[in-house]
Design an enzyme around this catalytic site. Structure first.
Site, PDB file in Angstrom:
ATOM      1  N   LEU A  17       0.826  -1.207   0.000  1.00  0.00           N
ATOM      2  CA  LEU A  17       0.000   0.000   0.000  1.00  0.00           C
ATOM      3  C   LEU A  17       0.857   1.253   0.000  1.00  0.00           C
ATOM      4  CD1 LEU A  17      -2.865   1.136   0.068  1.00  0.00           C
ATOM      5  CD2 LEU A  17      -2.711   1.168   2.563  1.00  0.00           C
ATOM      6  N   GLY A 444      16.711  18.201  11.839  1.00  0.00           N
ATOM      7  CA  GLY A 444      17.775  17.188  11.821  1.00  0.00           C
ATOM      8  C   GLY A 444      17.996  16.528  10.485  1.00  0.00           C
ATOM      9  N   GLU A 496      21.905  13.383   8.343  1.00  0.00           N
ATOM     10  CA  GLU A 496      21.557  12.027   8.773  1.00  0.00           C
ATOM     11  C   GLU A 496      21.422  11.027   7.625  1.00  0.00           C
ATOM     12  OE1 GLU A 496      18.225  12.122  11.470  1.00  0.00           O
ATOM     13  OE2 GLU A 496      18.947  13.907  12.476  1.00  0.00           O
ATOM     14  N   ASP A 611      16.067  14.384  20.682  1.00  0.00           N
ATOM     15  CA  ASP A 611      14.657  14.412  20.288  1.00  0.00           C
ATOM     16  C   ASP A 611      13.802  13.568  21.224  1.00  0.00           C
ATOM     17  OD1 ASP A 611      15.172  16.031  18.145  1.00  0.00           O
ATOM     18  OD2 ASP A 611      15.209  14.419  16.663  1.00  0.00           O
ATOM     19  N   HIS A 653      13.220  18.094  20.687  1.00  0.00           N
ATOM     20  CA  HIS A 653      12.151  18.308  19.707  1.00  0.00           C
ATOM     21  C   HIS A 653      10.955  17.445  20.070  1.00  0.00           C
ATOM     22  CE1 HIS A 653       9.910  18.771  16.041  1.00  0.00           C
ATOM     23  NE2 HIS A 653       9.947  17.473  15.828  1.00  0.00           N
ATOM     24  N   GLU A 677       5.998  21.205  16.940  1.00  0.00           N
ATOM     25  CA  GLU A 677       5.100  21.336  15.787  1.00  0.00           C
ATOM     26  C   GLU A 677       4.069  22.403  16.088  1.00  0.00           C
ATOM     27  OE1 GLU A 677       1.489  21.246  13.856  1.00  0.00           O
ATOM     28  OE2 GLU A 677       1.610  20.315  15.823  1.00  0.00           O
ATOM     29  N   HIS A 706       4.946  17.505   6.661  1.00  0.00           N
ATOM     30  CA  HIS A 706       4.207  16.307   6.282  1.00  0.00           C
ATOM     31  C   HIS A 706       3.343  16.553   5.055  1.00  0.00           C
ATOM     32  CE1 HIS A 706       5.240  15.692  10.529  1.00  0.00           C
ATOM     33  NE2 HIS A 706       5.390  14.435  10.172  1.00  0.00           N
TER      34      HIS A 706
END
Length: 772
Positions: A17, A444, A496, A611, A653, A677, A706
């Site tokens: 999916l 990050g 990263e 984080d 975070h 956020e 997002h």
């Protein structure tokens, strides 16, 4: 006695999916191909459960993105900003659905996505329903009906699953003041009744209503809503069998309420709360059946058949087999798909594998428990094998490390305290770091392209040598540093690129962890994670991040943040051993992270981010249980962060969290800078920090990573100005709301350049104000 399943993973055993959705979003496949993939996954899931011997097989547990969003579309709770998407005749219902989940930026429209937050205390994210005071509902999508019909055509009569109306309203958010969303229950219920009428016309026998809020603290108004809803449903549909599913905790003070509801069967979670069975059996009315949630839907350890059979026997002795169901504790969407896909012993050893059970195996466990409870002799060898596996785990030498236990026992008060208060540290850090007003940074990670992921895959297969792989990562890291310098970002990150996942990467380097090859679990939408398995005592054999952080710092005169995942998040986003308290495991992880923080500082890294996005999701569902959890969770963070000098700046975070009710605990973490956020909530989350007069520095996310849309500079300036009204300028940082790993480079570069421009505009405004 029936076997019952509450829900099954919808991602496909090989993440079919995820791939199908991303192909469609990128324009590389058709909607017909996407729909066909969904159809194939549902067919496989239903047929497997039927073959395994499940009597009540769920439908409508499949989703292309999120089950709460599915329901919002079903009941027509579509925010007005998406109506132009509906009016565009080129868009399908699925396009509207994805616009609500991900935002919409085409056809001259620029529409933000709906807010997303954690599903209770899991790492699953749902799309938060938006409600207005005069909110009207209507049957908009027939997905639930369509999927039931689809199952019937396959010769499998399923049990439709739907989030109950009370829980649905409580999952949402009022988008204007002056009303309580639960007051909308009389507007919402008619749509449910219309759905049930259509289901009854299709000769549906069972319907599962998920009401997890019955395991939480409820107001008197909430309780009245439950009574009203289920009385109306019973009155209109007396022959329909309603299975009311509660999970993630005990009913406690809601026991009397739940047992008073006129439903056919009540499901209870006996993994989280086995002790509630005795109380419920004492008071359960004669008309009500009981679904026993015995198989852990949220962890991967093999069921203890002996313990489960003891609970089944106590229930059967009281109310008889005919009124019982055997079930997982909750939907299996929180479990990986199939342990049999784990064929590589170099990744997951045979010794540890024998202790595990994934969704496919949990279905079998439900069926076997039913056979054992009914004294079917062919199941006895399975009981013996289960005992052997569980005893093997208890006695294994892999589990315990005395040196780790002794170190935990030796922790002192000084180990979880910075040397001085934030006010002292802040001045030292300003002198050492020399950052401008509204310093810009990112959270990050930078985009992990298909090419970067292919390097890691080739390295693991042996197609790339360590030297070749490291050179590729170095090149990508340097290019990312140069981009950040050119863009004018103040505090850089190394990107990263060597990391697969923010928890898995650390787990791979910590003792006491093991991994799977295909143990994927949905986090949100197409985003899947492969949680590590914590099977034993945890410690850090060697430094984990120092090499790449030091390399990145050597490339630039600007500061580069060291990037770590905090102990609570590593705990929350792993499958955790269940043979000792979670607090003990978390403290072991905290000491391992502390060692890494100290080594980063020694390597010249002056800003270190630890984080902790999972701090809030770890909260027990009942407020009365919060303080115990918060005490050890905050302490674990402080242990990890407190080994450095005062002029080393510690960031943390957090994302998708409501902070109002734990703001004191957030403050007690004593991070020098917290990034959160805020973009989807339009800076609403900052109110908690403002009302509390939060003393440390804050980076409210100014754009939503997002969503693929690129926000304009003016939009970010507007959000920062809103932030300025509640947080002093000297405390504000400027950053995206989360890591950029899943984004594409083109949109990332454009968005960050706009973000830096927004920070410059704010600095100019402040300079002008000072001049005036």
């Amino acid at each position: 006695m029936l076997t019952n399943n509450l829900g099954y993973p919808r991602i496909g055993s090989k993440r079919e999916l995820k791939k199908a959705c991303e192909q469609y979003w990128s324009g590389n496949s058709t909607i017909q191909e996407l729909v066909q993939t969904g159809r194939e996954i549902r067919k496989q899931n239903w047929e497997m459960q039927k073959e395994a011997g499940i009597n009540l097989i769920p439908s409508n547990d499949f989703s292309f993105y999120d089950q709460v969003l599915d329901l919002s579309l079903t009941v027509g709770a579509i925010p007005k900003r998406y109506h132009e998407v509906i009016l565009n005749k080129g868009n399908t219902e699925l396009d509207l659905y994805f616009a609500m989940a991900r935002g919409y930026q085409k056809d001259g429209l620029d529409i933000t996505a709906m807010e997303m937050t954690k599903w209770f205390d899991t790492n699953y994210h749902y799309i938060v329903p938006e409600f207005l005071k005069d909110q009207q509902f209507k049957l908009f999508s027939t997905k639930l009906l369509d999927e039931y019909q689809e199952s019937v055509r396959l010769g499998i009569k399923t049990k439709p699953v739907i989030i109950g109306p009370v829980s649905y309203l409580l999952l949402g958010k009022e988008k204007e003041s002056g009303f309580d969303r639960i007051d909308l229950i009389r507007n919402l219920l008619p749509v449910y009744l219309e759905l049930l009428k259509k289901l009854e016309e299709q000769h549906v026998e069972w319907v599962q209503f998920d009401e997890p809020f019955l395991s939480l603290d409820l107001t008197e108004k909430d309780r009245k809503a439950f009574k009203y809803v289920y009385a109306e449903i019973k009155k209109r549909f007396p022959r329909l069998k309603i299975l009311l599913a509660t999970y993630f905790g005990a009913l406690q003070d809601n026991k009397e309420l739940a047992l008073s509801l006129p439903v056919h069967t009540l499901h209870i979670d006996l993994v989280r709360s086995p002790e509630q069975l005795k109380e419920i059996l004492a008071d359960i009315p004669a008309y009500m059946g009981l679904s026993l949630g015995l198989v852990d839907g949220r962890n991967i350890w093999k069921n203890d058949f002996d313990a489960s059979l003891t609970l089944i026997k106590s229930a059967a002795d009281k109310i008889g087999h005919d009124r019982l169901m055997i079930s997982p504790s909750c939907s299996l969407i929180h479990s990986p798909c199939d342990l049999e896909l784990e064929t590589n012993e170099a990744v997951l050893s045979a010794e540890i594998k024998q202790w595990l059970s994934f969704a496919r195996q949990k279905i079998d466990e439900v069926a076997v428990l039913n056979e054992l409870a009914l004294n079917i002799k062919t199941a006895i060898p399975k009981l013996k094998a289960n005992k052997i596996a569980n005893e093997s785990r208890k006695s294994s030498d892999l589990i315990h490390n005395n040196a780790v236990k002794q170190r935990v026992a030796g922790i002192t008060v000084e180990d979880d305290q910075r040397k001085n208060t934030f006010a002292v540290r802040q001045q030292l850090q300003k002198q050492a770091l020399n950052l401008p007003l509204f310093p810009t940074t990112t959270i990050g990670s930078f985009p992990q392209t298909q090419e970067v992921r292919s390097w890691r895959a080739k390295y693991k297969k042996g197609d790339l040598s360590a030297e070749e792989y490291n050179e590729l990562i170095k090149k990508e890291t340097e290019e990312t540093i140069r981009f950040q310098e050119d863009a004018g970002i103040d505090v850089l990150v190394h990107g990263e690129f060597e990391r697969n996942d923010m928890v898995e990467y650390f787990g791979e380097q910590l003792a006491g962890f093991t991994f799977t090859k295909n143990g994927w679990v949905q986090s949100y939408g197409s985003r899947c994670v492969k949680p590590p398995v914590i099977y034993g005592d945890v410690y850090r054999p060697l430094p984990m991040t120092v090499k790449w952080s030091a390399f990145a710092q050597s490339l630039t005169n600007k500061w580069v943040k060291g990037m770590l995942t905090g102990p609570v998040t590593i705990l929350q986003w792993s499958f955790v051993r269940n043979d000792q308290p979670r607090s003990e495991t978390c403290t072991q992880i905290a000491l391992a992270i502390r060692d890494e923080v100290v080594d980063l500082e020694k390597a010249g890294i002056k800003i270190i981010q630890i984080d902790e996005p999972a701090i809030r999701e770890g909260l027990p569902l009942r407020k009365s249980d919060w303080q115990d959890y918060l005490q050890w969770a905050v302490r674990a963070f402080r242990i990890s962060a407190s080994g450095v000098k005062d002029d080393t700046q510690i960031h943390t975070h957090m994302c998708y969290s409501e902070f109002n009710d734990i703001i004191q605990n957030i403050s007690d973490m004593d991070a020098d800078v917290i990034t959160i956020e805020c973009s989807r909530s339009q800076m609403e989350l900052l109110d908690a920090f403002a009302n509390f007069k939060y003393p440390n520095e804050i980076g409210p996310g100014v754009y939503d990573i997002h969503s693929p849309r690129v926000p304009a500079k003016e939009e970010m300036v507007f959000l920062l100005q809103k932030a300025q009204k509640v947080i002093p300028s000297a405390q504000l940082w400027v950053n995206p709301d989360c890591g950029l790993k899943t984004r594409h480079w083109d949109e990332t570069k454009k968005a960050l350049i706009e973000m830096v421009s927004a920070a410059k505009v704010l600095r100019e405004y402040v300079e002008e104000a000072v001049t005036l």
